[in-house]
Design a protein around this motif. Structure first.
Motif, PDB file in Angstrom:
ATOM      1  N   UNK A  59       0.742  -1.279   0.071  1.00  0.00           N
ATOM      2  CA  UNK A  59      -0.029   0.079   0.185  1.00  0.00           C
ATOM      3  C   UNK A  59       0.799   1.131   0.078  1.00  0.00           C
ATOM      4  N   UNK A  60       1.827   1.315   0.731  1.00  0.00           N
ATOM      5  CA  UNK A  60       2.891   2.429   0.817  1.00  0.00           C
ATOM      6  C   UNK A  60       3.539   2.804  -0.251  1.00  0.00           C
ATOM      7  N   UNK A  61       4.082   1.557  -1.070  1.00  0.00           N
ATOM      8  CA  UNK A  61       4.615   1.660  -2.386  1.00  0.00           C
ATOM      9  C   UNK A  61       4.012   2.416  -3.534  1.00  0.00           C
ATOM     10  N   UNK A  62       2.475   1.837  -3.691  1.00  0.00           N
ATOM     11  CA  UNK A  62       1.843   2.376  -4.374  1.00  0.00           C
ATOM     12  C   UNK A  62       1.194   3.985  -4.238  1.00  0.00           C
TER      13      UNK A  62
ATOM     14  N   UNK B 292      -6.071   9.947  -0.126  1.00  0.00           N
ATOM     15  CA  UNK B 292      -7.112   9.492  -0.728  1.00  0.00           C
ATOM     16  C   UNK B 292      -6.992   7.924  -0.889  1.00  0.00           C
ATOM     17  N   UNK B 293      -5.581   7.506  -1.354  1.00  0.00           N
ATOM     18  CA  UNK B 293      -5.306   6.028  -1.498  1.00  0.00           C
ATOM     19  C   UNK B 293      -5.202   5.237  -0.284  1.00  0.00           C
ATOM     20  N   UNK B 294      -4.597   5.993   0.880  1.00  0.00           N
ATOM     21  CA  UNK B 294      -4.529   5.143   1.902  1.00  0.00           C
ATOM     22  C   UNK B 294      -6.068   4.896   2.374  1.00  0.00           C
ATOM     23  N   UNK B 295      -6.793   5.891   2.292  1.00  0.00           N
ATOM     24  CA  UNK B 295      -8.218   5.826   2.629  1.00  0.00           C
ATOM     25  C   UNK B 295      -9.052   4.333   1.764  1.00  0.00           C
TER      26      UNK B 295
ATOM     27  N   UNK C 253      -7.257  -3.714   2.905  1.00  0.00           N
ATOM     28  CA  UNK C 253      -5.996  -4.142   2.836  1.00  0.00           C
ATOM     29  C   UNK C 253      -5.227  -3.842   3.761  1.00  0.00           C
ATOM     30  N   UNK C 254      -5.162  -2.734   4.538  1.00  0.00           N
ATOM     31  CA  UNK C 254      -4.543  -2.542   5.980  1.00  0.00           C
ATOM     32  C   UNK C 254      -5.372  -2.225   6.956  1.00  0.00           C
TER      33      UNK C 254
END
Length: 439
Positions: free
Chosen positions: A314-317, A368-371, A378-379
């Motif tokens: 998730x952090x890489x993307x 937004x992506x983390x949300x 996913x996390x």
């Protein structure tokens, strides 16, 4: 023997003192480290002046070394075995990378021409051996496999960070990063493969991605090489993980494609537009997705590290998306782009340049992506801040490194820089999770 070689042998030889740590308490170990610092600052220059480089201060090199050991003892007062392992990475990794890297460079590092793959390989090999030896000496020994994986994984990740051109002393970077990764891999349980994936699921994954890649090519989102790259990455990702991570791949791809097309004609005027009318090729897919894909493969092939792999993915993307939004949107709406190393204004499209508007677009995109990562499960929620902060660090680091080499008059390859920023973003998220004890 050259002065630098003597320094490296002293650097490595000092590790012998680490073998005494199992027999002393943390306060005494800290006291001895401070005594060593005082010795190196006040006494060593009087009888071994040749060990010091020209204009070296008490904040650098041989004087700083004992303070790094004291810092490790502060970080691991109840786990001196981890302090010893991190010390081994500092001593053996940094020392042998300098000794061997100069003699067997193999090839220059794409994001740092001053360092070589030979040096990075030497760092990884000898740091792994040293860390394994100290972990085994100090105990406890959960299993030989656990010791090997902890030593090798922490050493390799630290070796990559050692090649990044940062404004801080190498001793500080290697110490802190090595300590974080030693703690991370020591804390997780890596079990043998027990995951079973059916052939039918792989077949479905292949068919779905063949159709999706073909559609993306027909509507002009990817080039012919992008079809092949997307097909392979999408099939492996869906086959090894499931829907959540696969949908995140598409979230990244769609947001990145829209950002690339945004203001395309305007970006063409100053040479900042992507080639082939914005179609993404295999090189873009590999640069942005390769490391995240490895995390998914590790997740599908092992038990015990699912959360760790998911966090990295998730952090890489998030990093890749933040970098894309920052550069693509910033070139269009950014009013005063500047170099993050010197803060001087530069023309739009300059390699490494950032703008306030572009940086905000990247930061918002990462949030937004983390949300979405949390919404797709996913996390977990407590790891969302690590995804966000890791992503911010990753995409800013790329700008800083690109600007650094532009200031030096050296142009670096954009795909290699994208690969590096996803590594930094994913690994920094893991470090943050360790620091905040969410993993």
């Amino acid at each position: 023997m050259k002065r630098d070689d003597i320094r490296q042998f002293v650097h490595i030889g000092s590790l012998a003192f680490a073998f005494s740590l199992p027999f002393v308490t943390a306060p005494w170990a800290f006291f001895f480290a401070i005594c060593a610092y005082v010795h190196n600052v006040f006494l060593l220059p009087k009888y071994a002046e040749h060990l010091f480089r020209d204009k070296e201060t008490i904040k650098q090199g041989i004087a700083l070394y004992p303070l790094m050991i004291a810092l490790l003892i502060i970080l691991f007062p109840n786990d001196l075995n981890l302090a010893c392992a991190a010390w081994a990475i500092l001593a053996c990794g940094d020392g042998f990378s300098n000794l061997i890297g100069k003699r067997i460079p193999i090839a220059r590092i794409p994001w740092n021409p001053q360092k070589s793959f030979g040096g990075m390989a030497a760092f990884t090999i000898f740091a792994s051996l040293g860390a394994f030896a100290l972990l085994a000496w100090c105990g406890p020994i959960p299993s030989i496999k656990h010791l090997i994986l902890t030593a090798v994984c922490a050493s390799f990740l630290t070796a990559v960070y050692e090649t990044i051109p940062l404004p801080w002393d190498d001793n500080l970077v290697v110490t802190l990063i090595g300590a974080a990764f030693i703690k991370l891999f020591w804390s997780i349980n890596i079990c043998p493969d027990s995951t079973s994936i059916s052939g039918a699921w792989w077949g479905l994954s292949l068919l779905m991605n063949a159709g999706a890649a073909g559609l993306a090519w027909l509507i002009g989102l990817v080039s012919s090489t992008g079809v092949v790259g997307g097909l392979i990455i999408g099939t492996v990702l869906l086959g090894m993980s499931g829907w959540s991570f696969y949908l995140l791949l598409w979230v990244f791809f769609l947001f990145a494609s829209i950002a690339t097309r945004y203001g395309y004609r305007e970006k063409e005027k100053f040479g900042g537009a992507q080639d082939e009318e914005g179609r993404r090729g295999a090189k873009h897919a590999v640069a942005n997705c390769l490391l995240a894909l490895f995390a998914i493969i590790a997740m599908g092939a092992t038990d015990g590290i699912d959360v760790l792999c998911a966090l990295f993915f998730c952090a890489a993307f998030a990093t890749a998306l933040g970098d894309t939004l920052s550069s693509e949107i910033g070139q269009v709406i950014g009013k005063n782009p500047f170099m993050p190393t010197t803060f001087r204004r530069v023309p739009p499209g300059t390699v490494g340049a950032v703008s306030i508007e572009g940086a905000l677009a990247g930061m918002i995109g990462i949030i937004i992506f983390a949300a979405i990562c949390f919404a797709l499960k996913a996390v977990p929620l407590d790891l969302v801040p690590a995804v966000i902060i890791g992503g911010w660090i990753g995409f800013y680091a790329e700008s800083y490194i690109g600007a650094h080499w532009m200031d030096e008059g050296i142009e670096v390859n954009n795909e290699w820089m994208n690969l590096l920023n996803t590594f930094i973003g994913g690994s920094m998220a893991m470090v943050i999770a360790v620091i905040t004890r969410t993993i």
